[in-house]
Design a protein around this motif. Structure first.
Motif, PDB file in Angstrom:
ATOM      1  N   ILE A  13       0.866  -1.184   0.000  1.00 55.70           N
ATOM      2  CA  ILE A  13       0.000   0.000   0.000  1.00 55.70           C
ATOM      3  C   ILE A  13       0.898   1.228   0.000  1.00 55.70           C
ATOM      4  N   HIS A  14       0.813   1.999  -1.071  1.00 59.30           N
ATOM      5  CA  HIS A  14       1.577   3.242  -1.178  1.00 59.30           C
ATOM      6  C   HIS A  14       0.638   4.403  -0.904  1.00 59.30           C
ATOM      7  N   ASP A  15       1.075   5.306  -0.035  1.00 62.14           N
ATOM      8  CA  ASP A  15       0.226   6.430   0.323  1.00 62.14           C
ATOM      9  C   ASP A  15       1.031   7.717   0.269  1.00 62.14           C
ATOM     10  N   PHE A  16       0.320   8.803   0.182  1.00 69.10           N
ATOM     11  CA  PHE A  16       0.925  10.128   0.082  1.00 69.10           C
ATOM     12  C   PHE A  16       0.601  10.871   1.373  1.00 69.10           C
ATOM     13  N   GLU A  17       1.590  10.935   2.284  1.00 72.98           N
ATOM     14  CA  GLU A  17       1.341  11.440   3.631  1.00 72.98           C
ATOM     15  C   GLU A  17       2.176  12.663   3.973  1.00 72.98           C
ATOM     16  N   GLY A  18       2.639  13.380   2.948  1.00 71.74           N
ATOM     17  CA  GLY A  18       3.387  14.604   3.180  1.00 71.74           C
ATOM     18  C   GLY A  18       4.895  14.428   3.216  1.00 71.74           C
ATOM     19  N   ASP A  19       5.372  13.194   3.008  1.00 72.36           N
ATOM     20  CA  ASP A  19       6.811  12.960   2.968  1.00 72.36           C
ATOM     21  C   ASP A  19       7.343  13.286   1.575  1.00 72.36           C
ATOM     22  N   GLN A  20       8.655  13.203   1.401  1.00 76.16           N
ATOM     23  CA  GLN A  20       9.254  13.514   0.106  1.00 76.16           C
ATOM     24  C   GLN A  20       8.901  12.469  -0.956  1.00 76.16           C
ATOM     25  N   THR A  21       8.515  11.281  -0.524  1.00 76.33           N
ATOM     26  CA  THR A  21       8.054  10.240  -1.437  1.00 76.33           C
ATOM     27  C   THR A  21       6.903   9.510  -0.759  1.00 76.33           C
ATOM     28  N   TYR A  22       6.333   8.558  -1.447  1.00 74.66           N
ATOM     29  CA  TYR A  22       5.213   7.799  -0.881  1.00 74.66           C
ATOM     30  C   TYR A  22       5.695   6.919   0.270  1.00 74.66           C
ATOM     31  N   SER A  23       4.782   6.608   1.175  1.00 73.71           N
ATOM     32  CA  SER A  23       5.080   5.633   2.225  1.00 73.71           C
ATOM     33  C   SER A  23       4.620   4.268   1.737  1.00 73.71           C
TER      34      SER A  23
END
Length: 193
Positions: A50-60
């Protein structure tokens, strides 16, 4: 509209939404979808991420579901299918090392069959050498792959998709509504309300 037969190329750590959602949605509208993975048979599974966009420089990345395959890769022939789907995640980075996978991608493109790729999926298209002088959206980190393969990287919002000829691409799973709608148009699928 006649139902289409669609091949989906997957591998371990394919992105969870990018395999599950199109697999189910395309069947929901009446198409047959065969999910296949090199060196695996129907009934076996691939792990998803599961790839998510949580405000980091890349996906988690987090562990996803086990996705059960419904097709033996060894029996797959491009001529038996009407279209190809290439989900993203981590699987495209190593599936592109498989010569048979690359031959399949080339065969679909040579026959001008619809190809839908999302997120990291365009890594397979680049490795197969089918992006020269073509526009292709992808996850931004895959933009250099598109450019180095002679394609034109199309920078889009993650909720968007891009179609050029037989190729439908999107940067990530938030683009599923547009990506799947554009792919269905290429397939000749009409949904009435």
């Amino acid at each position: 509209m006649a139902a289409k037969k669609i091949l989906m190329l997957v591998g371990d750590y394919v992105e969870d939404y990018e395999v599950m959602v199109p697999f189910q949605a395309l069947q929901m509208v009446g198409h047959t979808v065969h999910a296949a993975c090199p060196d695996k048979k129907a009934g076996e599974f691939v792990r998803t991420a599961i790839h998510d966009f949580e405000g980091d420089q890349t996906y988690s990345e987090k562990p996803g579901h086990n996705f059960v395959l419904n097709c033996d890769f060894a029996t797959v022939k491009a001529e038996d299918y009407d279209a190809l789907v290439v989900p993203g995640g981590r699987s495209p980075e190593y599936l592109r090392l498989n010569d048979r996978v690359l031959e399949l991608v080339k065969a679909f493109d040579k026959a001008n069959k619809p190809i839908a790729a999302v997120c990291h999926g365009p890594q397979l298209l680049a490795a197969a050498g089918i992006l020269k002088d073509r526009e292709c959206a992808a996850y931004p980190a895959c933009g250099p792959d598109v450019s180095l393969a002679g394609g034109q990287y199309v920078e889009l919002d993650v909720s968007k998709a891009h179609t050029q000829g037989n190729l439908v691409t999107s940067p990530a799973w938030p683009g599923h509504p547009e990506w799947l709608a554009q792919f269905l148009r290429l397939l000749g699928t009409t949904i009435t309300h």
